[in-house]
Motif scaffolding. Sequence first.
Motif, PDB file in Angstrom:
ATOM      1  N   UNK A  43     -24.890 120.410  29.563  1.00  0.00           N
ATOM      2  CA  UNK A  43     -25.740 119.178  29.664  1.00  0.00           C
ATOM      3  C   UNK A  43     -25.332 118.309  31.429  1.00  0.00           C
ATOM      4  N   UNK A  44     -26.525 118.737  32.038  1.00  0.00           N
ATOM      5  CA  UNK A  44     -26.522 118.383  33.192  1.00  0.00           C
ATOM      6  C   UNK A  44     -27.269 116.552  33.348  1.00  0.00           C
ATOM      7  N   UNK A  45     -27.059 116.143  34.197  1.00  0.00           N
ATOM      8  CA  UNK A  45     -27.751 114.441  34.222  1.00  0.00           C
ATOM      9  C   UNK A  45     -28.012 114.479  36.080  1.00  0.00           C
ATOM     10  N   UNK A  46     -29.149 113.374  35.918  1.00  0.00           N
ATOM     11  CA  UNK A  46     -29.729 113.117  37.510  1.00  0.00           C
ATOM     12  C   UNK A  46     -29.824 111.402  37.004  1.00  0.00           C
ATOM     13  N   UNK A  47     -29.381 110.677  37.943  1.00  0.00           N
ATOM     14  CA  UNK A  47     -30.012 110.118  38.070  1.00  0.00           C
ATOM     15  C   UNK A  47     -31.053 109.290  39.139  1.00  0.00           C
ATOM     16  N   UNK A  50     -31.472 103.829  31.906  1.00  0.00           N
ATOM     17  CA  UNK A  50     -31.101 104.036  32.699  1.00  0.00           C
ATOM     18  C   UNK A  50     -31.108 104.648  34.087  1.00  0.00           C
ATOM     19  N   UNK A  51     -32.886 105.237  33.928  1.00  0.00           N
ATOM     20  CA  UNK A  51     -33.834 105.993  34.910  1.00  0.00           C
ATOM     21  C   UNK A  51     -32.978 107.493  35.433  1.00  0.00           C
ATOM     22  N   UNK A  52     -32.491 107.603  34.058  1.00  0.00           N
ATOM     23  CA  UNK A  52     -31.511 109.177  34.378  1.00  0.00           C
ATOM     24  C   UNK A  52     -32.107 110.316  33.326  1.00  0.00           C
ATOM     25  N   UNK A  53     -32.275 111.117  33.555  1.00  0.00           N
ATOM     26  CA  UNK A  53     -32.870 112.363  33.103  1.00  0.00           C
ATOM     27  C   UNK A  53     -31.574 113.506  33.066  1.00  0.00           C
ATOM     28  N   UNK A  54     -31.157 113.807  31.943  1.00  0.00           N
ATOM     29  CA  UNK A  54     -30.823 115.026  31.433  1.00  0.00           C
ATOM     30  C   UNK A  54     -31.892 116.680  30.766  1.00  0.00           C
ATOM     31  N   UNK A  55     -30.369 117.610  31.244  1.00  0.00           N
ATOM     32  CA  UNK A  55     -31.136 118.701  30.584  1.00  0.00           C
ATOM     33  C   UNK A  55     -30.439 119.587  29.630  1.00  0.00           C
ATOM     34  N   UNK A  56     -30.087 119.440  28.984  1.00  0.00           N
ATOM     35  CA  UNK A  56     -29.337 119.979  28.211  1.00  0.00           C
ATOM     36  C   UNK A  56     -29.513 122.025  27.734  1.00  0.00           C
ATOM     37  N   UNK A  57     -28.807 122.437  28.514  1.00  0.00           N
ATOM     38  CA  UNK A  57     -29.138 123.872  28.446  1.00  0.00           C
ATOM     39  C   UNK A  57     -28.320 124.469  27.243  1.00  0.00           C
ATOM     40  N   UNK A  58     -28.410 125.227  26.339  1.00  0.00           N
ATOM     41  CA  UNK A  58     -28.162 126.087  25.265  1.00  0.00           C
ATOM     42  C   UNK A  58     -27.859 127.453  25.770  1.00  0.00           C
ATOM     43  N   UNK A  59     -27.624 128.015  24.979  1.00  0.00           N
ATOM     44  CA  UNK A  59     -27.528 129.735  24.507  1.00  0.00           C
ATOM     45  C   UNK A  59     -27.304 129.958  26.030  1.00  0.00           C
ATOM     46  N   UNK A  60     -26.449 129.847  26.301  1.00  0.00           N
ATOM     47  CA  UNK A  60     -26.731 130.234  28.786  1.00  0.00           C
ATOM     48  C   UNK A  60     -26.737 131.088  28.452  1.00  0.00           C
TER      49      UNK A  60
END
Length: 121
Positions: A19-23, A74-84
């Motif tokens: 899971x990536x985060x972008x603040x 929180x002005x944050x976006x996430x990228x949930x990456x599954x089945x990489x």
Amino acid sequence: QVQLVESGGGLVQAGGSLRLSCAASGRTFVGLGWFRQAPGKEREFVARINWSTGSTYYADSVKGRFTISRDSAKNTAFLQMNSLKPEDTAVYYCAAPRTVIGSREFDFYSWGRGTQVTVSS
């Protein structure tokens, strides 16, 4: 200008998740997006989210495996990456778009420094 800081990258085995985060901070923005760049390849669009509506858009290569979301408070976006997959290995960049549509690099005006994602086979 919007300042963007990515986090959450790392090494994972094929089939795993990250899971990536972008603040984001600074001026207001209409959405956030993710791009990635693998060694020797051009940077490519991954996903974007509209900040006011939550609507999302994905590259075909990640549909059904990746999910972009946001925490507006929180002005944050996430990228949930599954089945990489090993082919997901790249530096992942967060970016702020100029308008509410568009998936080309030109459509984004502010970029983070990136976070490395490595998927081993």
